[in-house]
Design an enzyme around this catalytic site. Structure first.
Site, PDB file in Angstrom:
ATOM      1  N   CYS A  52       0.832  -1.210   0.000  1.00 55.02           N
ATOM      2  CA  CYS A  52       0.000   0.000   0.000  1.00 55.02           C
ATOM      3  C   CYS A  52       0.867   1.261   0.000  1.00 55.02           C
ATOM      4  O   CYS A  52       1.388   1.663   1.041  1.00 55.02           O
ATOM      5  CB  CYS A  52      -0.929   0.003   1.205  1.00 55.02           C
ATOM      6  SG  CYS A  52      -1.974   1.466   1.276  1.00 55.02           S
TER       7      CYS A  52
ATOM      8  N   CYS B 167      -0.402   4.134   2.150  1.00 58.63           N
ATOM      9  CA  CYS B 167      -0.148   3.959   3.589  1.00 58.63           C
ATOM     10  C   CYS B 167       1.325   4.201   3.927  1.00 58.63           C
ATOM     11  O   CYS B 167       1.640   4.844   4.916  1.00 58.63           O
ATOM     12  CB  CYS B 167      -0.485   2.535   4.037  1.00 58.63           C
ATOM     13  SG  CYS B 167      -1.977   1.851   3.339  1.00 58.63           S
ATOM     14  N   ASP B 168       2.216   3.650   3.122  1.00 62.65           N
ATOM     15  CA  ASP B 168       3.615   3.585   3.527  1.00 62.65           C
ATOM     16  C   ASP B 168       4.577   4.442   2.693  1.00 62.65           C
ATOM     17  O   ASP B 168       5.754   4.545   3.035  1.00 62.65           O
ATOM     18  CB  ASP B 168       4.098   2.117   3.467  1.00 62.65           C
ATOM     19  CG  ASP B 168       3.302   1.236   4.418  1.00 62.65           C
ATOM     20  OD1 ASP B 168       2.870   1.747   5.461  1.00 62.65           O
ATOM     21  OD2 ASP B 168       3.108   0.050   4.102  1.00 62.65           O
TER      22      ASP B 168
END
Ligand code: NDP
Length: 321
Positions: free
Chosen positions: A137, A140-141
C-alpha cells in the site's frame, strides 16, 4: 452446544468498516452482533505505523487502532463473536447465517464488511521483509520513503497509480512488470510515461526480495527477465507489490451480484446491495480507495442505510396491519 443468535443487525468483519457500522448501529439501539472472522481487526492488524488516520497527531500502530475501535464498539453496546460464517441464506428475511461451529445467526439486516486481501508474489524475502521495506500500500507507507529509491511491481491500474503516487515522495521510482505492455488504463499509462521520476523495467519478474546486513531492511530485488531468463539486481529501499487484491466474497457467489473482479456490487453512492436489507461496506466493495478512513466512512453509511431500512419496514408493517 450450538446457539441461535437473533439480532437486528449482523455485521460480518471487524476491520474499520465493520466496527464503524457497529458503533453507529449500537448507538442507534440496534444491538448489533459483529462476527469477527478469521483476522479480527482486519488488514490494519498486519501493518505497523499509521499516520493518515485523522485524529492522531502522533504516529499510531495499526493493531492499536483496531483495539481501540473494538473497545469503542463494545463500550457502546455491540457484541463481538469470534466465529467464521460458512453458510448464508439470503432467500428470505430474517436472513440465516451459520458459523463453522454450528451457531446460527438470525438477522433482520446484514452488513457485509469482510474486506479484501492484497495478493502477494510468494517469493523469498517478501514475508520476512513485510513492514521492513516490502508493502502492498503506497498510500499507507509511501511517506516513509521520502527521498529514497522505490520499486512497484505490477502492470494494472493499482501499480501505475501507486508509482505515480510515490513520485510525491521519491524522485526515483521504478515500475517492474512481467510483460512488455501494461494492463492499466491508457490515461494512467500516459501519465506514467510522461513522469520523469519513473522508469519502467519491462519483462522482469521478482525472484527474491533481498535484505541488508543485520537489522537492515530491504536493500534490493533480484530479477529474472521473463523473455531471456537473464538474472539482474535492482537496488531499492522500498518494494510495493501491486498485483491486485482478492475481496472476501466467496460466501456470496450466486447469492449477491459481484462485479467482474469479484467485489460486491452496490448502488453507487450507497451501501445497498441487490438484496433489500443486505448492505456492503469497505474493501469488500471498494477496489479504488481501499483506505481505513474510507472503509470506516462506508461502515457508517451501511449502519445508517440499515437503520432507515428497518424503520421503513417497521412503518410498512404497522400501516399494513
Ligand atoms: P489487475 O488485476 O488489474 O492487475 C494486476 C497486475 O499485476 C497485472 O498487470 C498483472 O500482470 C500483474 N500480476 C499479477 N500477478 C502477478 C505476479 N504473480 N507476478 C507479477 N505480476 C503479476 O489489479 P489492480 O489491482 O491493478 O486492479 C484491480 C481492479 O481494480 C481493476 O479492475 C482496476 O481497473 C480497478 N482499479 C481501478 C482504479 C481506479 O479506477 N482508479 C484504481 C485501482 C484499481 P499481467 O498484466 O501480466 O496479467
Amino acid at each position: 452446544m450450538p446457539t441461535t443468535h437473533h439480532t437486528k443487525m449482523l455485521i460480518l468483519g471487524s476491520g474499520p468498516a465493520g466496527l464503524s457500522a457497529a458503533i453507529y448501529a449500537a448507538r442507534a439501539g440496534m444491538q448489533p452482533i459483529v462476527v469477527q472472522g478469521l483476522q479480527p481487526g482486519g488488514q490494519l492488524t498486519i501493518t505497523t505505523d499509521v499516520e493518515n488516520y485523522p485524529g492522531f497527531a502522533e504516529v499510531i500502530q495499526g493493531p492499536w487502532l483496531m483495539e481501540q475501535m473494538t473497545a469503542q464498539a463494545t463500550h457502546v453496546g455491540a457484541s463481538m463473536i469470534w466465529d467464521t460464517i460458512v453458510d448464508v441464506d439470503l432467500s428470505q428475511r430474517p436472513f440465516r447465517l451459520t458459523g463453522d461451529g454450528g451457531d446460527v445467526y438470525v438477522a433482520e439486516t446484514l452488513v457485509i464488511a469482510t474486506g479484501a486481501q492484497a495478493k502477494w508474489l510468494g517469493v523469498p524475502g517478501e514475508q520476512e521483509l513485510g513492514g521492513k521495506g516490502v508493502s502492498a500500500c503506497a498510500t499507507c507507507d509511501g511517506f516513509f520513503y521520502r527521498g529514497k529509491k522505490v520499486v512497484v511491481i505490477g502492470g494494472g491500474n493499482t501499480a501505475v497509480e501507486e508509482a505515480l503516487y510515490l513520485t510525491n515522495h521519491s524522485d526515483d521510482v521504478t515500475l517492474i512488470h512481467r510483460r512488455d505492455t501494461l494492463r492499466a488504463e491508457k490515461i494512467l499509462q500516459d501519465r506514467l510515461h510522461a513522469n520523469p521520476k519513473i522508469k519502467v523495467l519491462w519483462n522482469k519478474k521478482v525472484d527474491r526480495f533481498v535484505a541488508g546486513e543485520g537489522t537492515a531492511g530491504l536493500v534490493g530485488v533480484d530479477l529474472i527477465d521473463t523473455v531471456t531468463g537473464e538474472a539482474s539486481h535492482e537496488r531499492t529501499d522500498g518494494g510495493f507489490v501491486a498485483i491486485g487484491h482478492s475481496p472476501s466474497t466467496e460466501l456470496f457467489k450466486g447469492k449477491l451480484p459481484l462485479d467482474a473482479d469479484g467485489y460486491l456490487a452496490v448502488t453507487p453512492g450507497t451501501s445497498l446491495t441487490a438484496v433489500p436489507g443486505v448492505f456492503a461496506a469497505g474493501d469488500v466493495t471498494d477496489k479504488v480507495y481501499r483506505q481505513a478512513i474510507t472503509a470506516a466512512g462506508m461502515g457508517c453509511m451501511a449502519a445508517l442505510d440499515a437503520e432507515r431500512f428497518l424503520a421503513e419496514a417497521e412503518y410498512h408493517a404497522m400501516v399494513d396491519a
